[in-house]
Write a protein that holds these residues in place. Structure first.
Motif, PDB file in Angstrom:
ATOM      1  N   VAL A  32      15.417   4.863   3.737  1.00  0.00           N
ATOM      2  CA  VAL A  32      14.803   5.237   2.411  1.00  0.00           C
ATOM      3  C   VAL A  32      16.046   5.042   1.459  1.00  0.00           C
ATOM      4  O   VAL A  32      16.125   4.796   0.369  1.00  0.00           O
ATOM      5  CB  VAL A  32      14.468   6.729   2.572  1.00  0.00           C
ATOM      6  CG1 VAL A  32      14.241   7.301   1.063  1.00  0.00           C
ATOM      7  CG2 VAL A  32      13.199   7.150   3.251  1.00  0.00           C
ATOM      8  N   LEU A  38      16.220   1.166   0.522  1.00  0.00           N
ATOM      9  CA  LEU A  38      15.280   1.029  -0.567  1.00  0.00           C
ATOM     10  C   LEU A  38      15.522   1.787  -1.854  1.00  0.00           C
ATOM     11  O   LEU A  38      15.313   1.208  -2.969  1.00  0.00           O
ATOM     12  CB  LEU A  38      13.933   1.357  -0.166  1.00  0.00           C
ATOM     13  CG  LEU A  38      13.267   0.503   0.859  1.00  0.00           C
ATOM     14  CD1 LEU A  38      12.149   1.002   1.819  1.00  0.00           C
ATOM     15  CD2 LEU A  38      13.161  -0.916   0.283  1.00  0.00           C
ATOM     16  N   LYS A  49       9.877  -4.572  -2.857  1.00  0.00           N
ATOM     17  CA  LYS A  49       9.124  -4.563  -1.561  1.00  0.00           C
ATOM     18  C   LYS A  49       9.878  -5.425  -0.701  1.00  0.00           C
ATOM     19  O   LYS A  49      10.595  -6.558  -0.860  1.00  0.00           O
ATOM     20  CB  LYS A  49       7.684  -5.283  -1.679  1.00  0.00           C
ATOM     21  CG  LYS A  49       6.768  -5.069  -0.605  1.00  0.00           C
ATOM     22  CD  LYS A  49       5.198  -5.593  -0.966  1.00  0.00           C
ATOM     23  CE  LYS A  49       5.232  -6.499  -2.191  1.00  0.00           C
ATOM     24  NZ  LYS A  49       3.968  -7.055  -2.484  1.00  0.00           N
ATOM     25  N   MET A 104       8.177   4.165  10.069  1.00  0.00           N
ATOM     26  CA  MET A 104       7.561   3.777   8.661  1.00  0.00           C
ATOM     27  C   MET A 104       6.046   4.439   8.732  1.00  0.00           C
ATOM     28  O   MET A 104       5.657   4.648   7.465  1.00  0.00           O
ATOM     29  CB  MET A 104       7.145   2.294   8.201  1.00  0.00           C
ATOM     30  CG  MET A 104       8.435   1.809   8.040  1.00  0.00           C
ATOM     31  SD  MET A 104       8.743   2.323   6.133  1.00  0.00           S
ATOM     32  CE  MET A 104      10.307   1.360   5.795  1.00  0.00           C
ATOM     33  N   THR A 118       5.004   6.700   5.398  1.00  0.00           N
ATOM     34  CA  THR A 118       3.968   6.248   5.046  1.00  0.00           C
ATOM     35  C   THR A 118       2.888   7.521   4.542  1.00  0.00           C
ATOM     36  O   THR A 118       2.363   7.798   3.480  1.00  0.00           O
ATOM     37  CB  THR A 118       3.191   5.099   5.250  1.00  0.00           C
ATOM     38  OG1 THR A 118       4.223   4.008   5.375  1.00  0.00           O
ATOM     39  CG2 THR A 118       2.043   4.698   4.691  1.00  0.00           C
ATOM     40  N   MET A 145       6.864   6.331   1.621  1.00  0.00           N
ATOM     41  CA  MET A 145       6.850   4.898   1.602  1.00  0.00           C
ATOM     42  C   MET A 145       5.476   4.628   1.278  1.00  0.00           C
ATOM     43  O   MET A 145       4.534   5.114   1.628  1.00  0.00           O
ATOM     44  CB  MET A 145       7.118   4.231   3.013  1.00  0.00           C
ATOM     45  CG  MET A 145       8.705   4.319   3.326  1.00  0.00           C
ATOM     46  SD  MET A 145       9.905   3.385   2.237  1.00  0.00           S
ATOM     47  CE  MET A 145      11.352   3.800   3.193  1.00  0.00           C
ATOM     48  N   SER A 200       2.783   1.098   2.092  1.00  0.00           N
ATOM     49  CA  SER A 200       2.810  -0.190   2.891  1.00  0.00           C
ATOM     50  C   SER A 200       1.712  -1.150   2.317  1.00  0.00           C
ATOM     51  O   SER A 200       0.679  -0.824   1.679  1.00  0.00           O
ATOM     52  CB  SER A 200       2.151   0.251   4.484  1.00  0.00           C
ATOM     53  OG  SER A 200       1.830  -0.850   4.971  1.00  0.00           O
ATOM     54  N   PHE A 243       6.992  -3.050   2.613  1.00  0.00           N
ATOM     55  CA  PHE A 243       7.261  -1.633   2.335  1.00  0.00           C
ATOM     56  C   PHE A 243       8.025  -1.503   0.905  1.00  0.00           C
ATOM     57  O   PHE A 243       8.847  -2.339   1.050  1.00  0.00           O
ATOM     58  CB  PHE A 243       8.033  -0.733   3.761  1.00  0.00           C
ATOM     59  CG  PHE A 243       7.392  -1.061   4.727  1.00  0.00           C
ATOM     60  CD1 PHE A 243       5.969  -0.248   5.223  1.00  0.00           C
ATOM     61  CD2 PHE A 243       7.478  -2.014   5.985  1.00  0.00           C
ATOM     62  CE1 PHE A 243       5.344  -0.424   6.319  1.00  0.00           C
ATOM     63  CE2 PHE A 243       6.953  -2.082   7.040  1.00  0.00           C
ATOM     64  CZ  PHE A 243       6.129  -1.117   7.200  1.00  0.00           C
ATOM     65  N   LEU A 277       9.253   2.263  -1.698  1.00  0.00           N
ATOM     66  CA  LEU A 277       9.076   3.415  -1.877  1.00  0.00           C
ATOM     67  C   LEU A 277       8.001   3.941  -2.537  1.00  0.00           C
ATOM     68  O   LEU A 277       7.593   3.227  -3.582  1.00  0.00           O
ATOM     69  CB  LEU A 277      10.396   4.072  -2.643  1.00  0.00           C
ATOM     70  CG  LEU A 277      11.571   4.007  -1.985  1.00  0.00           C
ATOM     71  CD1 LEU A 277      12.893   4.556  -2.797  1.00  0.00           C
ATOM     72  CD2 LEU A 277      11.787   4.585  -0.483  1.00  0.00           C
ATOM     73  N   GLN A 278       7.235   4.877  -2.230  1.00  0.00           N
ATOM     74  CA  GLN A 278       5.974   5.341  -2.846  1.00  0.00           C
ATOM     75  C   GLN A 278       6.394   6.208  -4.178  1.00  0.00           C
ATOM     76  O   GLN A 278       5.647   6.098  -5.127  1.00  0.00           O
ATOM     77  CB  GLN A 278       4.963   6.049  -2.013  1.00  0.00           C
ATOM     78  CG  GLN A 278       3.703   6.224  -2.640  1.00  0.00           C
ATOM     79  CD  GLN A 278       2.519   6.653  -1.683  1.00  0.00           C
ATOM     80  OE1 GLN A 278       2.574   6.158  -0.571  1.00  0.00           O
ATOM     81  NE2 GLN A 278       1.807   7.656  -2.064  1.00  0.00           N
TER      82      GLN A 278
END
Length: 159
Positions: free
Chosen positions: A14, A17, A25, A46, A50, A55, A57, A65, A67-68
């Motif tokens: 994390v 990213l 990505k 992951m 997720t 995260m 995907s 991947f 970060l969401q």
């Protein structure tokens, strides 16, 4: 309380990213290589990240991947909970009926650990990955200015 190796890896993933431009990505293989994490273990972690909405995907040829959520919206607590599950210092904090004394949360030990647990959760929720990424960048810059310290060597090995 000891966090497991998967949680340490999750922090590193994390954080890495979070240090990249938003929306970047990266493939699991590239992330595993850059963070020195076994790829099969990374993919397992992951799935947890997720499922927790940390995260995102992407499948297919351009998969990977990202970060969401924004790094400001991801805390140490979020990652710990995603990987470790609900964490309590004492089992009675989660399940009062587990008390072998039958105190139902009415003892001095329960009260002490409940206070510590509240403080711990508050502190973990106060530390977000945007701030950690800023601190990491400053540490890397300082190591670069200071010569060949261990962090600089680790960073140069990633590139």
């Amino acid at each position: 309380m000891r966090l497991n190796q998967a949680t340490d890896y999750a922090f590193r993933m994390v954080l890495y990213l979070a240090s990249l431009p938003e929306g970047t990505k990266i493939t699991g293989a590239a992330l595993a290589e850059k963070q020195n994490i076994p790829e099969r273990f990374l993919l397992k972690i992951m799935r947890n990240l997720t499922a927790a909405g940390i995260m995102k995907s992407y499948r297919g040829v351009d998969g990977g991947f990202a970060l969401q959520r924004s790094p400001e919206d991801i805390t140490l607590f979020d990652v710990i909970e995603a990987v470790e599950g609900q964490t309590e210092l004492q089992r009675c904090l989660h399940d009062i009926s587990s008390c072998s004394r039958g105190c139902s949360g009415m003892c001095s030990i329960y009260n002490a650990f409940a206070d510590i647990q509240r403080d711990l959760v508050t502190k973990l929720k106060a530390i977000d990955f945007a701030e950690l990424a800023r601190q990491e960048s400053q540490l890397q810059a300082a190591c670069g200015a200071a010569g060949d310290g261990p962090l600089k060597k680790a960073v140069s090995n990633e590139m």
